[in-house]
Motif scaffolding. Structure first.
Motif, PDB file in Angstrom:
ATOM      1  N   GLU A 156      60.658  28.286   0.511  1.00  0.00           N
ATOM      2  CA  GLU A 156      62.002  29.061   0.519  1.00  0.00           C
ATOM      3  C   GLU A 156      61.569  30.560   0.455  1.00  0.00           C
ATOM      4  O   GLU A 156      60.893  31.026   0.258  1.00  0.00           O
ATOM      5  CB  GLU A 156      62.554  28.837  -0.158  1.00  0.00           C
ATOM      6  CG  GLU A 156      63.176  27.462  -0.503  1.00  0.00           C
ATOM      7  CD  GLU A 156      64.318  27.155  -2.258  1.00  0.00           C
ATOM      8  OE1 GLU A 156      65.365  27.040  -1.331  1.00  0.00           O
ATOM      9  OE2 GLU A 156      63.485  27.529  -3.411  1.00  0.00           O
ATOM     10  N   LEU A 157      62.407  31.451   1.695  1.00  0.00           N
ATOM     11  CA  LEU A 157      62.167  32.469   1.719  1.00  0.00           C
ATOM     12  C   LEU A 157      63.558  33.048   1.516  1.00  0.00           C
ATOM     13  O   LEU A 157      64.505  32.553   1.772  1.00  0.00           O
ATOM     14  CB  LEU A 157      62.156  33.147   3.736  1.00  0.00           C
ATOM     15  CG  LEU A 157      60.972  32.955   3.784  1.00  0.00           C
ATOM     16  CD1 LEU A 157      61.366  33.813   5.135  1.00  0.00           C
ATOM     17  CD2 LEU A 157      59.574  33.725   2.976  1.00  0.00           C
TER      18      LEU A 157
ATOM     19  N   MET B  91      56.187  39.371   3.264  1.00  0.00           N
ATOM     20  CA  MET B  91      56.331  39.342   5.187  1.00  0.00           C
ATOM     21  C   MET B  91      57.299  40.134   5.161  1.00  0.00           C
ATOM     22  O   MET B  91      58.453  40.437   4.983  1.00  0.00           O
ATOM     23  CB  MET B  91      55.859  37.306   5.568  1.00  0.00           C
ATOM     24  CG  MET B  91      57.739  37.434   5.513  1.00  0.00           C
ATOM     25  SD  MET B  91      56.546  35.315   6.048  1.00  0.00           S
ATOM     26  CE  MET B  91      56.203  34.837   4.300  1.00  0.00           C
ATOM     27  N   SER B  92      57.113  40.710   6.314  1.00  0.00           N
ATOM     28  CA  SER B  92      58.286  41.282   7.716  1.00  0.00           C
ATOM     29  C   SER B  92      58.592  40.230   8.997  1.00  0.00           C
ATOM     30  O   SER B  92      58.165  39.753   9.336  1.00  0.00           O
ATOM     31  CB  SER B  92      57.990  42.749   6.950  1.00  0.00           C
ATOM     32  OG  SER B  92      57.058  42.593   8.410  1.00  0.00           O
ATOM     33  N   PHE B  93      59.953  40.704   8.932  1.00  0.00           N
ATOM     34  CA  PHE B  93      60.467  40.392  10.282  1.00  0.00           C
ATOM     35  C   PHE B  93      61.166  40.972  11.163  1.00  0.00           C
ATOM     36  O   PHE B  93      61.741  42.112  10.614  1.00  0.00           O
ATOM     37  CB  PHE B  93      61.445  39.079   9.977  1.00  0.00           C
ATOM     38  CG  PHE B  93      60.851  37.346   9.247  1.00  0.00           C
ATOM     39  CD1 PHE B  93      60.046  36.288  10.499  1.00  0.00           C
ATOM     40  CD2 PHE B  93      60.266  37.428   8.280  1.00  0.00           C
ATOM     41  CE1 PHE B  93      59.465  35.875  10.058  1.00  0.00           C
ATOM     42  CE2 PHE B  93      59.924  36.636   7.483  1.00  0.00           C
ATOM     43  CZ  PHE B  93      59.736  35.377   8.236  1.00  0.00           C
TER      44      PHE B  93
ATOM     45  N   THR C 282      64.552  45.546  10.684  1.00  0.00           N
ATOM     46  CA  THR C 282      63.303  44.611   9.948  1.00  0.00           C
ATOM     47  C   THR C 282      64.044  44.175   8.867  1.00  0.00           C
ATOM     48  O   THR C 282      64.280  44.828   7.789  1.00  0.00           O
ATOM     49  CB  THR C 282      62.604  45.756   9.835  1.00  0.00           C
ATOM     50  OG1 THR C 282      61.408  46.661  10.954  1.00  0.00           O
ATOM     51  CG2 THR C 282      61.105  45.569   8.649  1.00  0.00           C
ATOM     52  N   TRP C 283      63.079  42.732   8.873  1.00  0.00           N
ATOM     53  CA  TRP C 283      64.144  42.414   7.385  1.00  0.00           C
ATOM     54  C   TRP C 283      62.727  41.737   6.166  1.00  0.00           C
ATOM     55  O   TRP C 283      61.907  41.401   7.050  1.00  0.00           O
ATOM     56  CB  TRP C 283      64.902  41.395   7.470  1.00  0.00           C
ATOM     57  CG  TRP C 283      64.820  39.931   6.864  1.00  0.00           C
ATOM     58  CD1 TRP C 283      65.149  40.596   5.228  1.00  0.00           C
ATOM     59  CD2 TRP C 283      64.979  38.412   6.307  1.00  0.00           C
ATOM     60  NE1 TRP C 283      65.397  39.318   4.525  1.00  0.00           N
ATOM     61  CE2 TRP C 283      65.270  37.974   4.972  1.00  0.00           C
ATOM     62  CE3 TRP C 283      64.167  37.890   7.325  1.00  0.00           C
ATOM     63  CZ2 TRP C 283      65.158  37.394   4.581  1.00  0.00           C
ATOM     64  CZ3 TRP C 283      64.425  36.546   6.801  1.00  0.00           C
ATOM     65  CH2 TRP C 283      64.397  36.176   5.716  1.00  0.00           C
TER      66      TRP C 283
ATOM     67  N   GLU D  31      72.766  35.585   9.457  1.00  0.00           N
ATOM     68  CA  GLU D  31      72.557  34.577  10.658  1.00  0.00           C
ATOM     69  C   GLU D  31      71.050  34.780  11.377  1.00  0.00           C
ATOM     70  O   GLU D  31      70.720  33.822  11.573  1.00  0.00           O
ATOM     71  CB  GLU D  31      73.673  34.705  11.805  1.00  0.00           C
ATOM     72  CG  GLU D  31      74.826  33.884  10.984  1.00  0.00           C
ATOM     73  CD  GLU D  31      74.751  32.757   9.871  1.00  0.00           C
ATOM     74  OE1 GLU D  31      74.205  31.890  10.416  1.00  0.00           O
ATOM     75  OE2 GLU D  31      75.740  32.493   9.067  1.00  0.00           O
ATOM     76  N   ALA D  32      70.950  36.024  11.465  1.00  0.00           N
ATOM     77  CA  ALA D  32      69.369  36.433  11.466  1.00  0.00           C
ATOM     78  C   ALA D  32      68.198  35.931  10.892  1.00  0.00           C
ATOM     79  O   ALA D  32      67.347  35.775  11.437  1.00  0.00           O
ATOM     80  CB  ALA D  32      69.676  37.758  12.489  1.00  0.00           C
ATOM     81  N   MET D  33      68.876  36.537   9.606  1.00  0.00           N
ATOM     82  CA  MET D  33      67.268  36.360   8.534  1.00  0.00           C
ATOM     83  C   MET D  33      67.192  34.494   8.743  1.00  0.00           C
ATOM     84  O   MET D  33      65.933  34.514   8.654  1.00  0.00           O
ATOM     85  CB  MET D  33      68.228  37.045   7.310  1.00  0.00           C
ATOM     86  CG  MET D  33      68.108  38.082   7.225  1.00  0.00           C
ATOM     87  SD  MET D  33      69.178  38.801   5.924  1.00  0.00           S
ATOM     88  CE  MET D  33      69.086  40.128   6.164  1.00  0.00           C
TER      89      MET D  33
END
Length: 273
Positions: A136-137, A109-111, A121-122, A162-164
């Protein structure tokens, strides 16, 4: 006139070798056209999971990196792709040591991360699903990437990590940052590679049963050499493979602090039978 009638009768792709015989060159013309051959290739017909990921196709040639795939033996040999050697090593370790593994998905997926003016984008490298406990991601990075010499770059990477973590936790997942310091621990990685190689899907059931029966005559603490000696002669060359597969069936446990090999020691799990 007679020659014109013969040429018309032979057709556009006909060659007359002798009287009464005409060779149709139509199939040869089509086969020689590369566009027709590649239009519906085997690669195009592969299911998406065999191509690699849920979000984007990653199994492509690249001069900047290494791509490959690992058939995960714990989940029906589902093929999972990775974009680096470190990612492939991570998959091998997970396949060997995670006993409650239920599924693995590459780039699931993407965030959108709130970084910078426009955001970022992550796409996580893997989703690891457990039978017990939260999923777990996973983000796989090298230590060199996480700790650059430039101070500003290092600060930006820490903020991104940290954002991830916040994005994964907000979606109900645990966040895991995996580096070579965790993945390439020896002898765990070497053992994982060997076990993956020896998990033979074509090993016969009656051979496994013969191996399980041979354990009954051995002491609780034994080794592969003693196990081989207790097997029928035709199975002795397969002693290590049988032992590895019996360990996956929870009938024995290798000493994982040492390399697994022809002289490796293990303990028989009597209460599992």
């Amino acid at each position: 006139m007679q020659k014109d009638r013969e040429k018309e009768a032979q057709g556009a792709y006909g060659i007359r070798h002798r009287a009464g015989k005409v060779l149709d060159r139509g199939p040869l013309e089509v086969a020689g056209n590369k566009k027709h051959v590649r239009k519906n290739s085997f690669r195009d017909r592969l299911p998406d999971l065999l191509k690699g990921s849920e979000v984007r196709k990653i199994r492509t040639r690249s001069r900047l990196g290494y791509t490959g795939a690992v058939p995960m033996t714990r989940i029906g040999r589902k093929v999972i792709s990775g974009e680096s050697l470190l990612e492939l090593d991570f998959l091998l370790v997970v396949d060997d040591v995670v006993g409650d593994l239920a599924d693995v998905v590459a780039q699931p997926m993407s965030f959108r991360l709130p970084l910078g003016r426009k955001g970022s984008t992550w796409i996580p490298d893997f989703l690891v699903v457990h039978q017990d406990g939260p999923s777990e991601l996973v983000e796989v990075k090298t230590e060199k990437t996480l700790h650059p010499a430039d101070v500003d770059r290092h600060t930006a990477i820490r903020a991104r990590v940290e954002a991830m973590r916040a994005a994964a936790n907000g979606a109900g997942y645990r966040f895991r940052l995996a580096t070579e310091r965790e993945i390439r621990v020896q002898p765990r990685l070497a053992n994982a590679r060997l076990v993956h190689h020896l998990m033979n899907p074509f090993l016969k059931t009656h051979d496994l049963r013969a191996g399980a029966a041979a354990l009954a005559d051995l002491p609780d603490a034994t080794d592969v050499a003693a196990f081989a000696a207790s097997l029928p002669p035709h199975l002795r060359p397969l002693a290590l493979m049988l032992a590895v597969n019996l360990e996956r069936g929870r009938m024995l446990a290798f000493d994982r602090t040492s390399p697994i090999g022809p002289s490796a020691s293990f303990r028989i799990r009597r209460n599992s039978r």
